[in-house]
Design a protein around this motif. Sequence first.
Motif, PDB file in Angstrom:
ATOM      1  N   UNK A 189       1.251  -1.238   0.014  1.00  0.00           N
ATOM      2  CA  UNK A 189      -0.247  -0.308  -0.236  1.00  0.00           C
ATOM      3  C   UNK A 189       0.603   0.857   0.127  1.00  0.00           C
ATOM      4  N   UNK A 190       0.395   2.031  -0.920  1.00  0.00           N
ATOM      5  CA  UNK A 190       1.340   3.302  -0.607  1.00  0.00           C
ATOM      6  C   UNK A 190       0.334   4.707  -0.815  1.00  0.00           C
ATOM      7  N   UNK A 191       1.666   5.892  -0.820  1.00  0.00           N
ATOM      8  CA  UNK A 191       0.499   6.960  -1.633  1.00  0.00           C
ATOM      9  C   UNK A 191       0.860   7.595  -2.672  1.00  0.00           C
ATOM     10  N   UNK A 192       1.692   7.092  -3.635  1.00  0.00           N
ATOM     11  CA  UNK A 192       1.944   7.883  -4.959  1.00  0.00           C
ATOM     12  C   UNK A 192      -0.260   7.547  -5.180  1.00  0.00           C
ATOM     13  N   UNK A 193       0.276   9.226  -6.205  1.00  0.00           N
ATOM     14  CA  UNK A 193      -1.470   8.824  -6.822  1.00  0.00           C
ATOM     15  C   UNK A 193      -1.499   8.077  -7.959  1.00  0.00           C
ATOM     16  N   UNK A 194      -2.050   7.134  -8.425  1.00  0.00           N
ATOM     17  CA  UNK A 194      -2.927   5.648  -9.703  1.00  0.00           C
ATOM     18  C   UNK A 194      -3.804   7.182 -10.092  1.00  0.00           C
TER      19      UNK A 194
END
Length: 338
Positions: free
Chosen positions: A243-248
């Motif tokens: 889980x990550x916070x980069x915008x996709x």
Amino acid sequence: MSSLQKDDYDDEEDEGERREKQKEEKIVLESSIRLMMIKMMMMMKTMTTMMKGDDDRSQSSSRIEKSSVCKIRYRTSSKTPAIVSRFLSSRHGSGVLLSTEKYATANEIDAFNREDFFVLTAAHVASMAGTRRDGLECVFPSDFKKEKAVSVQAEIFSVHERLDLALLRVVSSPSSVSSVSSLLSSRGLELPQKRNEKMKETQRVRAFGYPMAYANPFFSLVGDSEQSNGEIIGYSEDCTHIAHTSTVSSGCSGGPLLDDDGYVLGVHSFGDKFYGGEADVAACCFEMDLIDMLNKPAQSPSDWDTSTINEKIMKSSLKAMREIFPDIPEKEAKKWIL
């Protein structure tokens, strides 16, 4: 001279000496400050030169990373009407070219030719091929300029048995094989060797992919992939998902998630960033996953059928969601996944 006059004279002489001493001290201080400023300017110049060198190396690395990311879309036949073809190919995903030559040397893989080029993407992106194994094409930026791109035919080579991962093999006609080889041979990113090797919470990551052009579905973007910076906020117990916070955005599915060293940690699978949320989840891929997929080619369209893939993705992804986000209700978690 009276005693009083002598004291006054001595006081004036002492005051004059103090003033001279203060003047000298001021000159010394000003000289020291100027010398210090010169040294600081020299240090700043040196640091600027070093940073420029780092920036140049960073930019060079970034160009290679971007050039390895491709847009994946449905490949229509020459008989398909232009308008229909444009509409069908407007829906797309993303993928990343992998450096796979070393695996041919280190492992006995019967179905793997060391001259082949492979693209890693999400299994649900591969399912766009429908019943045609060769029903996809990969669009790569050819020289880092937005107006230039090259499209290559791709076929579904393998689908992961549990995760939202798939391998596409670039297929070239004899007339184009030399140009395609020269284009792709200097590219390709690598995977981490082992699970847990690169997995750390708060580790910085970068997401790449080609967002959908919703404003005009009949217009297809062929520029560089977009990059979004973020950090890891959690991962499943068996390290199959991050889980990550980069915008996709929609269209970036299958695009790579890279760490600071340029390793591909996984590809975009699902999340709530699509709906303005705070997290996305990538399906992890390590060297052993790649070797397994290279050793187990897909046999028939049923292997990449949409319903088959969706069922498999739901099972493995829902398990990961329970481990990463235990407070999210199952009904909401399913919305993230499909």
